[in-house]
Design a protein around this motif. Structure first.
Motif, PDB file in Angstrom:
ATOM      1  N   TYR A   1      -3.521 -26.999   3.369  1.00  0.00           N
ATOM      2  CA  TYR A   1      -2.327 -26.643   2.591  1.00  0.00           C
ATOM      3  C   TYR A   1      -1.181 -26.634   3.589  1.00  0.00           C
ATOM      4  CZ  TYR A   1      -5.736 -24.985  -0.815  1.00  0.00           C
ATOM      5  OH  TYR A   1      -6.778 -24.893  -1.698  1.00  0.00           O
TER       6      TYR A   1
ATOM      7  N   THR B   1      -1.784 -25.135   7.027  1.00  0.00           N
ATOM      8  CA  THR B   1      -3.008 -24.320   6.988  1.00  0.00           C
ATOM      9  C   THR B   1      -4.230 -25.196   6.742  1.00  0.00           C
ATOM     10  OG1 THR B   1      -1.707 -22.549   6.020  1.00  0.00           O
ATOM     11  CG2 THR B   1      -4.098 -22.332   5.890  1.00  0.00           C
TER      12      THR B   1
ATOM     13  N   ALA C   1      -7.562 -25.106   5.589  1.00  0.00           N
ATOM     14  CA  ALA C   1      -8.502 -24.215   4.900  1.00  0.00           C
ATOM     15  C   ALA C   1      -9.945 -24.653   5.130  1.00  0.00           C
ATOM     16  CB  ALA C   1      -8.179 -24.176   3.412  1.00  0.00           C
TER      17      ALA C   1
ATOM     18  N   PRO D   1     -14.815 -13.816   7.109  1.00  0.00           N
ATOM     19  CA  PRO D   1     -13.622 -12.979   6.973  1.00  0.00           C
ATOM     20  C   PRO D   1     -12.651 -13.541   5.940  1.00  0.00           C
ATOM     21  CG  PRO D   1     -13.750 -13.967   9.184  1.00  0.00           C
ATOM     22  CD  PRO D   1     -14.936 -14.440   8.435  1.00  0.00           C
ATOM     23  N   SER D   2     -11.710 -12.730   5.492  1.00  0.00           N
ATOM     24  CA  SER D   2     -10.801 -13.239   4.466  1.00  0.00           C
ATOM     25  C   SER D   2      -9.854 -14.251   5.094  1.00  0.00           C
ATOM     26  CB  SER D   2     -10.058 -12.109   3.765  1.00  0.00           C
ATOM     27  OG  SER D   2      -9.355 -11.355   4.683  1.00  0.00           O
ATOM     28  N   GLY D   3      -9.538 -15.250   4.297  1.00  0.00           N
ATOM     29  CA  GLY D   3      -8.693 -16.334   4.797  1.00  0.00           C
ATOM     30  C   GLY D   3      -9.460 -17.407   5.551  1.00  0.00           C
ATOM     31  N   SER D   4     -10.799 -17.293   5.620  1.00  0.00           N
ATOM     32  CA  SER D   4     -11.575 -18.255   6.405  1.00  0.00           C
ATOM     33  C   SER D   4     -11.848 -19.554   5.644  1.00  0.00           C
ATOM     34  CB  SER D   4     -12.895 -17.624   6.848  1.00  0.00           C
ATOM     35  OG  SER D   4     -13.651 -17.217   5.731  1.00  0.00           O
ATOM     36  N   GLY D   5     -11.596 -19.562   4.324  1.00  0.00           N
ATOM     37  CA  GLY D   5     -11.791 -20.790   3.552  1.00  0.00           C
ATOM     38  C   GLY D   5     -12.942 -20.745   2.558  1.00  0.00           C
ATOM     39  N   LYS D   6     -13.484 -19.549   2.306  1.00  0.00           N
ATOM     40  CA  LYS D   6     -14.633 -19.412   1.414  1.00  0.00           C
ATOM     41  C   LYS D   6     -14.320 -19.880  -0.002  1.00  0.00           C
ATOM     42  CE  LYS D   6     -14.940 -14.936   1.974  1.00  0.00           C
ATOM     43  NZ  LYS D   6     -13.797 -14.703   2.889  1.00  0.00           N
ATOM     44  N   SER D   7     -13.206 -19.385  -0.546  1.00  0.00           N
ATOM     45  CA  SER D   7     -12.878 -19.733  -1.935  1.00  0.00           C
ATOM     46  C   SER D   7     -12.547 -21.213  -2.054  1.00  0.00           C
ATOM     47  CB  SER D   7     -11.706 -18.890  -2.441  1.00  0.00           C
ATOM     48  OG  SER D   7     -12.083 -17.527  -2.449  1.00  0.00           O
ATOM     49  N   THR D   8     -11.842 -21.738  -1.060  1.00  0.00           N
ATOM     50  CA  THR D   8     -11.524 -23.164  -1.072  1.00  0.00           C
ATOM     51  C   THR D   8     -12.820 -23.977  -1.096  1.00  0.00           C
ATOM     52  OG1 THR D   8      -9.537 -22.691   0.206  1.00  0.00           O
ATOM     53  CG2 THR D   8     -10.249 -24.983   0.140  1.00  0.00           C
TER      54      THR D   8
HETATM   55  N1  LIG Z   1      -3.144 -22.862  -3.044  1.00  0.00           N
HETATM   56  C1  LIG Z   1      -2.911 -22.571  -1.771  1.00  0.00           C
HETATM   57  N2  LIG Z   1      -1.735 -22.847  -1.197  1.00  0.00           N
HETATM   58  C2  LIG Z   1      -1.507 -22.583   0.105  1.00  0.00           C
HETATM   59  N3  LIG Z   1      -2.393 -22.009   0.935  1.00  0.00           N
HETATM   60  C3  LIG Z   1      -3.613 -21.712   0.430  1.00  0.00           C
HETATM   61  C4  LIG Z   1      -3.928 -21.958  -0.952  1.00  0.00           C
HETATM   62  N4  LIG Z   1      -5.191 -21.542  -1.163  1.00  0.00           N
HETATM   63  C5  LIG Z   1      -5.641 -21.057   0.009  1.00  0.00           C
HETATM   64  N5  LIG Z   1      -4.689 -21.150   0.963  1.00  0.00           N
HETATM   65  C6  LIG Z   1      -4.840 -20.745   2.388  1.00  0.00           C
HETATM   66  O1  LIG Z   1      -5.999 -21.351   2.899  1.00  0.00           O
HETATM   67  C7  LIG Z   1      -6.739 -20.452   3.726  1.00  0.00           C
HETATM   68  C8  LIG Z   1      -8.129 -20.230   3.152  1.00  0.00           C
HETATM   69  O2  LIG Z   1      -8.014 -19.549   1.908  1.00  0.00           O
HETATM   70  P1  LIG Z   1      -9.259 -19.119   1.017  1.00  0.00           P
HETATM   71  O3  LIG Z   1     -10.143 -20.308   0.816  1.00  0.00           O
HETATM   72  O4  LIG Z   1      -8.754 -18.432  -0.192  1.00  0.00           O
HETATM   73  O5  LIG Z   1      -9.994 -18.085   2.002  1.00  0.00           O
HETATM   74  P2  LIG Z   1     -11.021 -16.897   1.645  1.00  0.00           P
HETATM   75  O6  LIG Z   1     -11.540 -17.112   0.263  1.00  0.00           O
HETATM   76  O7  LIG Z   1     -12.065 -17.016   2.709  1.00  0.00           O
HETATM   77  O8  LIG Z   1     -10.262 -15.635   1.792  1.00  0.00           O
HETATM   78  C9  LIG Z   1      -5.902 -19.180   3.784  1.00  0.00           C
HETATM   79  O9  LIG Z   1      -5.117 -19.233   4.934  1.00  0.00           O
HETATM   80  C10 LIG Z   1      -5.066 -19.250   2.525  1.00  0.00           C
HETATM   81  O10 LIG Z   1      -3.852 -18.570   2.714  1.00  0.00           O
END
Ligand SMILES: Nc1ncnc2c1ncn2[C@@H]1O[C@H](COP(=O)(O)OP(=O)(O)O)[C@@H](O)[C@H]1O
Ligand SMILES: [Mg+2]
Lengths: 229, 179
Positions: free
Chosen positions: A22, A25, A27, A46-53
């Motif tokens: 992104y 960033t 991800a 950890p949070s922000g590591s890319g799990k949800s992505t």
């Molecule tokens: N739609 C988006 N736009 C911009 N940055 C994003 C978006 N989604 C996630 N990010 C960034 O990508 C990184 C990974 O996010 P995410 O996958 O949500 O991590 P997690 O689920 O591990 O907390 C983070 O730095 C987050 O801020």
């Protein structure tokens, strides 16, 4: 290791060097993994590591910038909107931390909706919805409660029933108990995993709680967009 | 047991004197309880007897008889590495051992996150096993006891996660100790 598993029937999902950024960033910086049919996998980190992505990319919701995602041997990273919608309606189920039930519908309506969308006749849809609500431990008395009258634990149970009612091949969960207290987390997870195992459903769940990851068959750790060995 | 591995860890950076080893130990691990010089020397002689360390020729020998310089042997390195690589069994007094391992891995210029990750998998495996037993039992007393153990394991895991996040900071701190 190369090529192994793409066509092998026991691998249901495979990611091959997937990347996603992104802006600045990163991800995901190149993630490869294989998930076996019927397996319960926990994605930790950890949070922000890319799990949800990662989870959303495995589910075909996010298109990776590069790399490939396979479901049952077919590419799903390059599907069009229609293909993606069909996958989500018929093969995949989703449960999120704050499961968005439709607040002005009853518990049973919420669970019947995915079936109605798939063209299942009304009577049949409501019958199956009721069976599923019973399985996840929602008492008959609650079936006709509005979603916004349910407790956090009950909402997550209804959300699991709603995800399972189409009999998905894979259930994706993002912090499914993240909003619950310890006892409710335990009760919901116990029911969730039991249900998945009984139905042979593959589960991919994101959690940063070790006590939740302990319900999985295997865990991977994501750090800074990479999977640790 | 820690004393042996500590000295081996320190010596894996290069040959050193007993007195210097004591200073290193105290600054890293002796916060509440400095190690006695006698313990340093008895540990060194045990290590020497077992062939894990040996005396070295010392250019500064003139400094006096008590200033013997030691170096780690191949056998000593192997023994230390084995200890470092082996995840610890979960137990209530593990915090100190985990801390020792992280510090000593960093001091011997190794990737301490490798240890943290294998320890983490081993902890989660234990937790998975307990969770399974808890799911299968109907006995409330057993359930409550398992709950307690699970939360202790969780505390260790939280510590490992934080240690992992702070590893670069810790490495810098340790560089100061070395210098
Ligand atoms: N739609 C988006 N736009 C911009 N940055 C994003 C978006 N989604 C996630 N990010 C960034 O990508 C990184 C990974 O996010 P995410 O996958 O949500 O991590 P997690 O689920 O591990 O907390 C983070 O730095 C987050 O801020
Ligand atoms: Mg997330």
């Amino acid at each position: 290791m190369q090529n192994k598993g793409i066509n092998s029937s026991d691998v249901i999902i495979k990611a091959d060097d997937i990347k996603k950024s992104y802006g600045e960033t990163h991800a995901m910086r190149g993630i490869s993994l294989e998930i076996k049919r019927g397996e319960v996998l926990a994605i930790m980190g950890p949070s922000g590591s890319g799990k949800s992505t990662l989870l959303h990319t495995l589910a075909g919701i996010i298109k990776p910038d590069s790399g490939k995602v396979y479901f049952s041997g077919s590419r799903i990273d390059n599907l069009n909107d229609h293909g993606r919608t069909m996958l989500r309606r018929t093969k995949f189920g989703f449960v999120f931390q704050f499961s968005q039930l439709v607040p002005e519908l009853t518990a049973i309506d919420n669970v019947a909706v995915p079936l109605l969308l798939n063209g299942i006749p009304r009577g049949e849809a409501y019958h199956r919805a009721e069976q599923w609500l019973n399985k996840v431990g929602i008492a008959d008395a609650k079936l006709n409660h509005l979603a916004n009258q349910l407790s956090g634990g009950q909402i997550q149970r209804v959300a699991i029933a709603r995800a399972m009612v189409i009999n998905p091949e894979v259930l994706f969960a993002d912090a499914p108990t993240g909003s619950l207290d310890s006892l409710n987390s335990e009760l919901v997870m116990k029911m969730f995993i039991k249900t998945a195992k009984e139905n042979g459903t593959t589960v991919v769940m994101v959690t940063h709680e070790p006590t939740i990851a302990a319900y999985a068959d295997r865990e991977i750790i994501v750090r800074d967009g990479r999977v640790e060995a | 047991m820690h004393a042996q591995n500590c000295l081996l860890g320190f010596l894996s950076q290069g040959p050193n004197y007993g007195y210097e080893l004591k200073k290193m130990y105290d600054s890293l691990f002796g916060r509440d309880k400095p190690i006695l010089p006698g313990q340093i020397y008895s540990t060194l002689s045990r290590l020497e007897r077992d062939g894990k360390v040996e005396e070295v020729e010392d250019a500064e020998k003139s400094a006096g008889p008590s200033r013997v310089k030691y170096q780690i042997t191949g056998k000593g390195s192997e023994y230390f590495q084995k200890w470092l690589d082996e995840p610890e069994k979960v137990n209530p007094h593990l915090q100190t051992t985990m801390y020792f391992k992280v510090v000593l891995a960093l001091m011997s210029n190794q990737d301490a996150t490798k240890f943290l990750d294998s320890q983490r998998h081993s902890h989660i495996a234990e937790m998975r096993q307990l969770t399974k037993v808890r799911n299968e039992t109907d006995d409330l007393a057993t359930t409550l006891l398992i709950d307690n153990t699970i939360f202790h394991i969780e505390a260790d895991l939280r510590w490992m996660e934080l240690a992992h996040s702070r590893i670069n900071q810790l490495r810098e701190e340790l560089c100061k100790t070395k210098a």
